[in-house]
Scaffold this active site. Structure first.
Site, PDB file in Angstrom:
ATOM      1  N   ASP A  16       0.825  -1.216   0.000  1.00 51.04           N
ATOM      2  CA  ASP A  16       0.000   0.000   0.000  1.00 51.04           C
ATOM      3  C   ASP A  16       0.853   1.257   0.000  1.00 51.04           C
ATOM      4  O   ASP A  16       2.031   1.240   0.344  1.00 51.04           O
ATOM      5  CB  ASP A  16      -0.944   0.023   1.211  1.00 51.04           C
ATOM      6  CG  ASP A  16      -0.202   0.110   2.538  1.00 51.04           C
ATOM      7  OD1 ASP A  16       0.793  -0.612   2.715  1.00 51.04           O
ATOM      8  OD2 ASP A  16      -0.616   0.921   3.393  1.00 51.04           O
TER       9      ASP A  16
ATOM     10  N   GLU B 114       0.172  -1.157   5.643  1.00 53.74           N
ATOM     11  CA  GLU B 114       1.233  -0.746   6.574  1.00 53.74           C
ATOM     12  C   GLU B 114       1.046   0.710   6.952  1.00 53.74           C
ATOM     13  O   GLU B 114       1.237   1.096   8.096  1.00 53.74           O
ATOM     14  CB  GLU B 114       2.606  -0.963   5.933  1.00 53.74           C
ATOM     15  CG  GLU B 114       3.777  -0.830   6.911  1.00 53.74           C
ATOM     16  CD  GLU B 114       4.396   0.554   6.961  1.00 53.74           C
ATOM     17  OE1 GLU B 114       5.302   0.770   7.756  1.00 53.74           O
ATOM     18  OE2 GLU B 114       3.952   1.463   6.215  1.00 53.74           O
TER      19      GLU B 114
HETATM   20 ZN   LIG Z   1       6.790   2.191   4.141  1.00 52.48          ZN
END
Ligand SMILES: [Zn+2]
Length: 405
Positions: free
Chosen positions: A75, A170
């Site tokens: 992401d 994340e």
């Molecule tokens: Zn990162």
């Protein structure tokens, strides 16, 4: 070892960044955005092409070598658009400032980014001015894919079993939520999610979130005299009372932590303020939380009929606590960086990584450089050569684990 190898990290990277994988901090689904799967599917397909079908490569199994995992997140940050990314390669960079063509007010200046001076003669990749680039962390993704490609085409490099882990979300702090460490079966891991070539990060913030809910007293505004207590106004006072010259992200650096309001939502009756608290030591985290609570308590004394809730939630802890118990994880990484002809720079991250959580879940996991620069912004850049150095470092690293086990 690499003379005849044609690195594929940059070529992969240029394709991956064009796939929008932005995560969403407000989403409750998992992954937070469906589009993150677009890239994951491609990666799974490409790993098959490389020849990995959950391949167990046991050919060097005469020695008991720890299972090493390399991780990266698919992401990109919610801070800046990741849609329609147009990567541009500036070949043989000559040290000039770079104005990005789709918004020429976006200028990558060497005075602001001195790292550019180390990149002269190299091939730099930027976005076009309207979006982020996504090197955080598609650089890590591309490099790990290239590592797989390298090891499958250079069978003479000895190594133990290797696992690859690509996570979503994340950037919204949920990257390891669904990771099944038993299924992964790794002993040690490295995230590929760092900056300058040679960087090794073995320390992160410890982090908590604090949710403050203020309950005001509601009344008809026409007849509210002496009755109404507006929760939003109390929230405003709490924010105004925060120190301006310390304890904030905008006033601290190095090893100093902070109290940072990240979101506010409410009506007169009830208002919620979300904070993140950061410090390198768990003790320091506690001190900051006590400080904020005391500040709010004192302020609330002025409004005896209003009340508040104070909810602390643990986010992650400084990975150093875990890594000190397994010194070889960091030592081998340093040796690998040296063998890739780079200078080792150990750093502390003023943030967290998936590695901070993985370390505390039982998988010690420092962060290796991936070459990312000016992340979460439109001025993000990375060089092809730094990406290739990251691949080299990983190849050395798996060899070292084989040698020294
Ligand atoms: Zn990162």
């Amino acid at each position: 070892m690499f003379e005849n190898y044609k690195f594929t990290a940059a070529e992969r990277f240029l394709r991956y960044v064009q796939i929008d994988t932005q995560s969403d901090p407000l989403s409750k689904s998992s992954p937070s955005t469906e589009k993150q799967k677009d890239l994951s599917k491609i990666l799974a397909g490409e790993l098959k092409q490389i020849g990995l079908n959950d391949a167990h490569m046991d050919e060097w199994a005469e020695k008991k070598v720890p299972v090493i995992c390399f991780c990266a997140h698919v992401d990109t940050a919610p801070d800046c658009s990741g849609k329609d990314v147009k990567p541009i390669v500036h070949s043989n960079y000559q040290g000039q400032d770079i104005a990005l063509p789709d918004d020429t007010t976006q200028v990558l200046r060497t005075v602001d980014y001195p790292y550019l001076q180390t990149q002269i003669g190299k091939d730099i990749i930027t976005a076009s001015g309207k979006t982020l680039l996504g090197s955080d962390d598609k650089a890590g993704v591309a490099e790990i894919m290239d590592l797989a490609n390298f090891l499958m085409t250079n069978k003479n490099v000895k190594h133990g079993e290797i696992k690859i882990l690509f996570t979503p979300d994340e950037e919204v702090g949920r990257g390891t939520e669904k990771v099944d460490l038993k299924k992964l079966g790794a002993n040690f891991a490295y995230t590929l999610d760092g900056g300058d070539a040679g960087n090794l990060e073995d320390e992160t913030f410890s982090a908590d979130a604090v949710e403050v809910i203020i309950h005001g007293v509601i009344a008809h505004p026409g007849y509210a005299k002496g009755k109404m207590i507006n929760a939003m106004k109390i929230a405003g006072e709490i924010l105004a009372a925060l120190p301006k010259d310390r304890l904030s992200p905008e006033s601290t650096e190095g090893k100093r932590g902070f109290i940072h309001p990240v979101r506010i939502e409410g009506i007169a009756e009830k208002c919620t303020v979300d904070f993140i608290i950061r410090d390198f030591e768990t003790k320091g985290l506690q001190k900051k939380e006590d400080y904020l609570r005391t500040q709010i308590e004192e302020l609330m004394r002025l409004y005896p009929r209003a009340s508040f809730e104070y909810n602390v939630k643990e986010q992650y802890r400084n990975m150093k606590e875990v890594l000190l118990l397994h010194p070889q994880v960091v030592d081998h990484a340093k040796e690998a960086i040296k063998r890739a002809s780079l200078k080792v720079k150990t750093e502390s991250i003023r943030g967290g990584t998936d590695g901070s959580r993985l370390s505390f879940m039982g998988l010690p996991c420092p962060n290796l450089f991936a070459g990312e620069q000016a992340i979460h912004s439109k001025l993000e850049f990375i060089s092809v050569q730094d990406m290739n150095k990251a691949v080299e470092t990983m190849v050395h690293l798996v060899s070292i684990w084989q040698e020294k086990s």
